[in-house]
Design a protein around this motif. Structure first.
Motif, PDB file in Angstrom:
ATOM      1  N   UNK A  82       0.855  -1.191   0.000  1.00 48.47           N
ATOM      2  CA  UNK A  82       0.000   0.000   0.000  1.00 48.47           C
ATOM      3  C   UNK A  82       0.888   1.236   0.000  1.00 48.47           C
ATOM      4  N   UNK A  83       0.419   2.296  -0.653  1.00 52.19           N
ATOM      5  CA  UNK A  83       1.236   3.489  -0.859  1.00 52.19           C
ATOM      6  C   UNK A  83       0.486   4.733  -0.402  1.00 52.19           C
ATOM      7  N   UNK A  84       1.192   5.607   0.317  1.00 48.14           N
ATOM      8  CA  UNK A  84       0.666   6.927   0.673  1.00 48.14           C
ATOM      9  C   UNK A  84       1.629   7.957   0.088  1.00 48.14           C
ATOM     10  N   UNK A  85       1.184   8.659  -0.949  1.00 46.64           N
ATOM     11  CA  UNK A  85       2.042   9.648  -1.581  1.00 46.64           C
ATOM     12  C   UNK A  85       1.911  10.988  -0.872  1.00 46.64           C
ATOM     13  N   UNK A  99     -11.587   6.536   2.005  1.00 47.51           N
ATOM     14  CA  UNK A  99     -10.860   5.424   2.629  1.00 47.51           C
ATOM     15  C   UNK A  99     -11.312   4.097   2.035  1.00 47.51           C
ATOM     16  N   UNK A 100     -12.599   3.960   1.765  1.00 45.92           N
ATOM     17  CA  UNK A 100     -13.114   2.691   1.249  1.00 45.92           C
ATOM     18  C   UNK A 100     -12.588   2.372  -0.141  1.00 45.92           C
ATOM     19  N   UNK A 101     -12.082   3.370  -0.858  1.00 42.95           N
ATOM     20  CA  UNK A 101     -11.488   3.107  -2.174  1.00 42.95           C
ATOM     21  C   UNK A 101     -10.289   2.178  -2.066  1.00 42.95           C
ATOM     22  N   UNK A 102      -9.667   2.130  -0.880  1.00 42.98           N
ATOM     23  CA  UNK A 102      -8.558   1.201  -0.672  1.00 42.98           C
ATOM     24  C   UNK A 102      -8.973  -0.252  -0.724  1.00 42.98           C
ATOM     25  N   UNK A 155      -4.726   3.413   3.013  1.00 45.53           N
ATOM     26  CA  UNK A 155      -3.709   2.409   2.698  1.00 45.53           C
ATOM     27  C   UNK A 155      -3.883   1.162   3.558  1.00 45.53           C
ATOM     28  N   UNK A 156      -4.239   1.349   4.822  1.00 37.79           N
ATOM     29  CA  UNK A 156      -4.339   0.222   5.748  1.00 37.79           C
ATOM     30  C   UNK A 156      -5.517  -0.689   5.437  1.00 37.79           C
ATOM     31  N   UNK A 157      -6.593  -0.153   4.835  1.00 37.98           N
ATOM     32  CA  UNK A 157      -7.727  -1.023   4.521  1.00 37.98           C
ATOM     33  C   UNK A 157      -7.368  -2.043   3.448  1.00 37.98           C
ATOM     34  N   UNK A 158      -6.253  -1.833   2.764  1.00 37.80           N
ATOM     35  CA  UNK A 158      -5.740  -2.857   1.845  1.00 37.80           C
ATOM     36  C   UNK A 158      -5.136  -4.023   2.612  1.00 37.80           C
ATOM     37  N   UNK A 159      -4.947  -3.837   3.914  1.00 43.00           N
ATOM     38  CA  UNK A 159      -4.336  -4.841   4.796  1.00 43.00           C
ATOM     39  C   UNK A 159      -3.028  -5.369   4.206  1.00 43.00           C
ATOM     40  N   UNK A 160      -2.094  -4.426   3.923  1.00 41.96           N
ATOM     41  CA  UNK A 160      -0.839  -4.792   3.255  1.00 41.96           C
ATOM     42  C   UNK A 160       0.177  -5.381   4.223  1.00 41.96           C
TER      43      UNK A 160
END
Length: 266
Positions: A82-85, A99-102, A155-160
């Protein structure tokens, strides 16, 4: 079982077949927080974008959990990284929608709407990042510090397994800087994830990182990858940043702290 999350092997990368970085090799352990440092224009963000898959490397390999990233399908890679630019842009939508888009990498074929599980996971990470109270507000109307926290939640909702962040504390006051880096640091333990972060502030990098990746702008390559005590030295700062500094240990954490020195007028 290997303890290595990511292994960079002789990587060469850049834009439009023009080399920006070459001979980059280092490893990142699981549950480690590693900061990428270097002068302006040294290629820190380029390296992060290459690891994220936004830029194709010119040569070399990136091994993620024992797999060459070239053979990992994009959707599966999105579940692992997951990426946070640095700059977040969003059309008019609420914080919750943003957030749900993740969760998109987890949508099944012909799925157009989030499930109850998606919503549950979204609320979990809004609460973890202390942004649940913002969920019904428009994303483009919240503060810069709140946007950073919300972007981390997305990013965290992707559970990376691997979280990449590009300058998450830029343009923020010291209180927001600490809040964000304390959160990122705690994620290593609470979620068991690995973090690779681009930072300009050497003191923040020294204080929060398990190890540092320092890029040599002049030679477009890796200068050092080691623990903060071995990377942040007067000689290294002088060589890479052409600046004289004073290095003093933090009296609480014993991490190296950097003080600028200036010549007093007589």
């Amino acid at each position: 079982m290997t303890n290595t999350m990511l292994k960079i092997c002789n990587l060469c990368t850049g834009y439009h077949n023009r080399k920006s970085l070459d001979h980059i090799s280092f490893s990142v352990k699981k549950r480690e927080l590693v900061s990428i440092m270097g002068p302006n224009g040294s290629g820190k963000t380029t390296l992060l974008k290459t690891i994220a898959g936004a830029i194709n490397p010119l040569s070399g390999n990136m091994i993620l959990q024992g797999q060459d990233t070239k053979i990992i399908p994009l959707k599966e890679r999105s579940k692992k990284i997951a990426v946070v630019m640095q700059f977040q842009q969003a059309a008019y939508m609420t914080v919750e929608e943003y957030v749900m888009m993740g969760r998109l990498p987890f949508f099944k074929q012909f799925q157009f709407f989030e499930t109850q599980e998606d919503r549950k996971i979204t609320h979990k990470y809004l609460e973890l990042t202390d942004t649940y109270h913002l969920k019904d507000l428009p994303f483009n109307q919240i503060s810069g510090g709140e946007k950073q926290l919300v972007s981390i939640a997305r990013a965290l909702v992707q559970e990376p397994q691997l979280l990449l962040l590009d300058e998450p504390t830029s343009h923020l006051d010291i209180g927001h800087q600490k809040k964000i880096l304390d959160l990122i640091d705690s994620l290593k333990e609470t979620l068991g994830i690995t973090v690779l972060i681009v930072l300009h502030d050497l003191n923040l990098a020294s204080e929060y990182s398990d190890s540092l990746v320092l890029i040599d702008q002049k030679n477009q390559t890796l200068f050092s990858h080691d623990i903060p005590e071995n990377v942040i030295t007067q000689e290294t700062i002088r060589q890479i940043y052409q600046t004289d500094v004073l290095i003093v240990k933090n009296p609480v954490t014993a991490r190296p702290g950097i003080f600028l020195t200036r010549q007093k007028k007589t």
